[in-house]
Write a protein that holds these residues in place. Structure first.
Motif, PDB file in Angstrom:
ATOM      1  N   TYR A 184      -2.573   8.142   9.312  1.00  0.00           N
ATOM      2  CA  TYR A 184      -1.583   7.655   8.348  1.00  0.00           C
ATOM      3  C   TYR A 184      -0.361   7.086   9.062  1.00  0.00           C
ATOM      4  O   TYR A 184       0.202   6.062   8.658  1.00  0.00           O
ATOM      5  CB  TYR A 184      -1.168   8.813   7.438  1.00  0.00           C
ATOM      6  N   ALA A 228      -2.406   5.824   2.130  1.00  0.00           N
ATOM      7  CA  ALA A 228      -1.640   6.721   1.272  1.00  0.00           C
ATOM      8  C   ALA A 228      -2.394   8.025   1.069  1.00  0.00           C
ATOM      9  O   ALA A 228      -3.633   8.068   1.161  1.00  0.00           O
ATOM     10  CB  ALA A 228      -1.351   6.069  -0.080  1.00  0.00           C
ATOM     11  N   HIS A 270       5.895   2.214   4.107  1.00  0.00           N
ATOM     12  CA  HIS A 270       4.883   2.523   5.117  1.00  0.00           C
ATOM     13  C   HIS A 270       4.826   1.424   6.174  1.00  0.00           C
ATOM     14  O   HIS A 270       4.641   1.703   7.363  1.00  0.00           O
ATOM     15  CB  HIS A 270       3.523   2.688   4.439  1.00  0.00           C
ATOM     16  N   HIS A 275       6.060   2.109  -1.914  1.00  0.00           N
ATOM     17  CA  HIS A 275       5.433   2.945  -0.893  1.00  0.00           C
ATOM     18  C   HIS A 275       4.842   2.094   0.224  1.00  0.00           C
ATOM     19  O   HIS A 275       4.982   2.416   1.408  1.00  0.00           O
ATOM     20  CB  HIS A 275       4.333   3.810  -1.510  1.00  0.00           C
ATOM     21  N   GLU A 283       3.883   1.781  -6.235  1.00  0.00           N
ATOM     22  CA  GLU A 283       2.933   1.594  -5.139  1.00  0.00           C
ATOM     23  C   GLU A 283       3.443   0.551  -4.149  1.00  0.00           C
ATOM     24  O   GLU A 283       3.257   0.692  -2.933  1.00  0.00           O
ATOM     25  CB  GLU A 283       1.573   1.168  -5.688  1.00  0.00           C
ATOM     26  N   HIS A 337      -2.804  10.787  -1.952  1.00  0.00           N
ATOM     27  CA  HIS A 337      -2.578  10.936  -3.385  1.00  0.00           C
ATOM     28  C   HIS A 337      -2.720  12.412  -3.749  1.00  0.00           C
ATOM     29  O   HIS A 337      -3.760  13.023  -3.493  1.00  0.00           O
ATOM     30  CB  HIS A 337      -3.580  10.092  -4.170  1.00  0.00           C
TER      31      HIS A 337
END
Length: 232
Positions: free
Chosen positions: A190, A84, A148, A144, A141, A86
């Protein structure tokens, strides 16, 4: 790893800095800590400096004040998978277990504020409102992580790059332009792509008139609808 203490302050201090969110951020972290009178300590980290390492005790919960942070895991063969990015206002380091599953580093010069995890857990045990807000942050979270996982497992290289650009456009774009704090190698790690694949995809999108460049890391989306179609 904690380094230089700048100051201790109430957690409801306004967020500022060089890298700022595109839209007003719902400061759930400030709402939680301010509600029970907790105090946050602010720390400064230089570019590429470690904030905490993988498997280190998860003693604090963090929020980005300015700058940007990447959380990542190093694989046994030396490859890096970034979990991730941030950005200002984002909360990170909130773990279900006793240690951090991923490491965290400052992408650029970054300020973060933190509170003791034990203090938050104690407050959640006696205050339903605090418990609900912590659950909301944890659920965000999890969403996400699920998105992902889908991106890495099912999407093509171009779809991954399109998804990333739309995410950064939503989180970073100001006056139609997004200034990316991360480099293309970070983006590749990523998205599970090589640096060359990321560069090739961005060049193709530029050639097709979907985006334009205004500097090394400044991108203008010229046709969001076509980008959304690629992400479909």
């Amino acid at each position: 790893m904690l380094t230089q203490t700048l100051k201790t302050q109430a957690i409801n201090t306004q967020i500022g800095g060089k890298i700022a969110p595109a839209h007003p951020v719902s400061d759930q972290f400030g709402a939680v800590t301010g509600h029970v009178g907790l105090v946050a300590t602010e720390f400064s980290y230089r570019k590429d400096e470690e904030i905490y390492g993988e498997d280190e005790p998860a003693e604090y919960v963090y929020q980005v004040v300015s700058g940007a942070v990447r959380s990542y895991k190093l694989l046994s063969d030396g490859r890096r998978q970034i979990g991730a990015f941030h950005l200002p206002g984002d909360v990170f380091g909130l773990e279900s277990g006793a240690t951090h599953r991923l490491a965290a580093e400052a992408i650029i010069d970054t300020n973060v504020r933190l509170v003791k995890r034990a203090s938050l857990e104690k407050a959640a045990g006696t205050d339903v409102q605090v418990a609900r807000k912590l659950w909301a942050m944890t659920a965000s979270e999890l969403r996400h992580a699920e998105d992902h996982m889908l991106l890495l497992g099912r999407k093509t290289a171009m779809e991954r790059v399109a998804t990333f650009l739309l995410e950064m456009d939503r989180r970073l774009a100001v006056a139609g332009m997004m200034a990316l704090p991360m480099c293309r190698r970070d983006i590749g790690d990523y998205l599970g792509l090589t640096l060359e694949t990321v560069s090739r995809a961005l060049s193709q999108l530029h050639t097709q008139g979907i985006l334009g460049f205004s500097g090394a890391r400044q991108i203008v989306l010229r046709n969001r609808q076509r980008l959304h179609n690629l992400d479909a």
